[in-house]
Write a protein that holds these residues in place. Structure first.
Motif, short mmCIF file in Angstrom:
data_model
loop_
_atom_site.label_atom_id
_atom_site.label_comp_id
_atom_site.label_asym_id
_atom_site.label_seq_id
_atom_site.Cartn_x
_atom_site.Cartn_y
_atom_site.Cartn_z
N LEU A 49 -5.15 -1.28 -1.86
CA LEU A 49 -6.31 -0.62 -1.26
C LEU A 49 -6.98 -1.47 -0.18
O LEU A 49 -7.75 -0.95 0.62
CB LEU A 49 -7.34 -0.26 -2.33
CG LEU A 49 -7.09 1.07 -3.05
CD1 LEU A 49 -8.24 1.39 -3.98
CD2 LEU A 49 -6.91 2.20 -2.06
N HIS A 57 -12.04 8.17 8.26
CA HIS A 57 -13.14 8.82 7.55
C HIS A 57 -13.62 10.10 8.23
O HIS A 57 -14.46 10.81 7.68
CB HIS A 57 -14.30 7.83 7.37
CG HIS A 57 -14.08 6.87 6.25
ND1 HIS A 57 -15.05 6.53 5.34
CD2 HIS A 57 -12.98 6.18 5.86
CE1 HIS A 57 -14.57 5.67 4.47
NE2 HIS A 57 -13.32 5.44 4.77
N SER A 76 0.82 -1.21 0.00
CA SER A 76 0.00 0.00 0.00
C SER A 76 0.86 1.26 0.00
O SER A 76 0.36 2.34 0.31
CB SER A 76 -0.92 -0.02 1.22
OG SER A 76 -0.16 0.00 2.39
N PHE A 118 -5.68 -0.61 3.35
CA PHE A 118 -5.69 0.85 3.43
C PHE A 118 -7.02 1.24 4.03
O PHE A 118 -8.09 1.05 3.42
CB PHE A 118 -5.52 1.39 2.01
CG PHE A 118 -5.41 2.88 1.92
CD1 PHE A 118 -4.34 3.55 2.50
CD2 PHE A 118 -6.35 3.62 1.25
CE1 PHE A 118 -4.22 4.92 2.41
CE2 PHE A 118 -6.25 5.00 1.16
CZ PHE A 118 -5.18 5.64 1.73
N GLU A 123 -10.10 7.43 -0.93
CA GLU A 123 -10.21 6.07 -1.49
C GLU A 123 -10.86 6.08 -2.87
O GLU A 123 -10.38 5.40 -3.79
CB GLU A 123 -11.00 5.17 -0.53
CG GLU A 123 -10.16 4.65 0.61
CD GLU A 123 -11.01 3.89 1.62
OE1 GLU A 123 -10.79 2.68 1.77
OE2 GLU A 123 -11.89 4.52 2.26
N SER A 124 -11.92 6.83 -3.02
CA SER A 124 -12.59 6.80 -4.33
C SER A 124 -11.73 7.49 -5.38
O SER A 124 -11.75 7.10 -6.55
CB SER A 124 -13.97 7.45 -4.24
OG SER A 124 -13.87 8.83 -4.08
N HIS A 174 -1.96 9.62 -0.47
CA HIS A 174 -2.74 10.19 0.63
C HIS A 174 -1.92 11.25 1.37
O HIS A 174 -2.41 12.35 1.65
CB HIS A 174 -3.17 9.06 1.57
CG HIS A 174 -4.08 9.48 2.68
ND1 HIS A 174 -5.08 8.69 3.17
CD2 HIS A 174 -4.14 10.63 3.41
CE1 HIS A 174 -5.73 9.31 4.15
NE2 HIS A 174 -5.16 10.50 4.32
N ALA A 227 -0.41 4.00 -2.48
CA ALA A 227 -1.70 4.55 -2.02
C ALA A 227 -1.49 5.47 -0.82
O ALA A 227 -2.02 6.59 -0.78
CB ALA A 227 -2.65 3.42 -1.66
N GLN A 268 -9.17 4.91 -6.32
CA GLN A 268 -9.77 3.87 -7.17
C GLN A 268 -9.80 4.31 -8.62
O GLN A 268 -9.47 3.53 -9.52
CB GLN A 268 -11.18 3.56 -6.68
CG GLN A 268 -11.24 2.53 -5.57
CD GLN A 268 -12.65 2.30 -5.07
OE1 GLN A 268 -13.61 2.84 -5.62
NE2 GLN A 268 -12.78 1.50 -4.02
#
Lengths: 144, 144
Positions: free
Chosen positions: B90, B97, A5, B93, B106-107, A12, A8, B110
């Motif tokens: 992901l 939130h 990850s 991960f 995340e979206s 972030h 990712a 993606q």
DNA sequence: GTTTAATGTAACCAAGAACGTTACTCTTAA
DNA sequence: TTAAGAGTAACGTTCTTGGTTACATTAAAC
């Protein structure tokens, strides 16, 4: 890509630094957003600092900041910095060189993997951290 | 791609079946060319048979053969058959939130991963087993 | 029919990778 | 001088991967 990850999490981190524009941001604050341990964040940032994508300030009230504008950081640079060289399994692959197929398949596979990798990296080159930030706001608009 | 050798070995298998044109080829013979255990070969072939890329013949003097002409088997089909769905990390991960970035990253990721994956797969769609066979001969010519 | 060679699959093990965690040292602003 | 934070080494846990053994099933050959 790979089974980890790192990329990712790195995206972030950079998105978070872009979001927090001003000043130095600590690894603890970033870790709280990512949902992991500050050491994991510092490990990735250590690589991103060496690649000159991020600056670090040691000492009290220190922390991290983007080294340039968000638009100046393509995700391909991030990918190449934090992701180990993709070998597509060719390391654990030792075919029999006494077989006509086994003797030559490796170089054929290398060519195929190189093109596949280039196709993927071309897409990552089209996106930068500013675009990620923009998309974060777009998602926000869709979830009011 | 991923950290395993399944796709590389699968392409080797199919290239070998194309090379051995006639009749059924046993997993032991293929394993000797790949340099691994016959069970590893059968595991991959089990998936390739289910995907209708290869046919299997049980019993004595049984074995495997391509289900169509080499030109009818694109490497993208092989990739999708033997490679687990790429998640690009992901799964491991789980951002916070309650953070504006963590809630939406995340979206965004993606979408980025989807395009990167598509760029890679587009290259794999351009190559089929016949092309691999052709390149094997080209390598042969370069190493006389 | 019996034998024999093969697929099909489950089960297990060892090696390695990834990540979290602790525990430090070094640095610097307050 | 203190406190906050970067930098990094070391370790343990969990998961993935691939090799291996074992065995049931199948079908050709004799």
């Amino acid at each position: 890509m790979a089974g980890n990850s790192r990329f990712a999490v790195s995206v972030h981190i950079l998105a978070y630094l872009a979001y927090r524009k001003e000043g130095a941001v600590s690894s603890s604050e970033i870790a709280a957003s990512v949902g992991t341990n500050p050491v994991v964040i510092r490990r990735l940032l250590s690589a991103l600092v060496k690649a000159r994508l991020v600056t670090a300030q040691k000492g009290a009230s220190g922390g991290f900041a983007l080294a340039s504008t968000p638009a100046g950081i393509p995700l391909l640079a991030v990918y190449r910095t934090v992701e180990p060289k993709p070998d597509h399994g060719l390391n654990r692959f030792a075919p029999n060189h006494r077989c006509p197929v086994g003797a030559r398949i490796e170089s054929v596979l290398q060519g195929i993997f190189f093109k596949a990798q280039a196709g993927m990296e071309a897409e990552l080159a089209r996106v930068n951290v500013a675009e990620v930030e923009r998309q974060l706001h777009a998602v926000c608009a869709r979830k009011p």
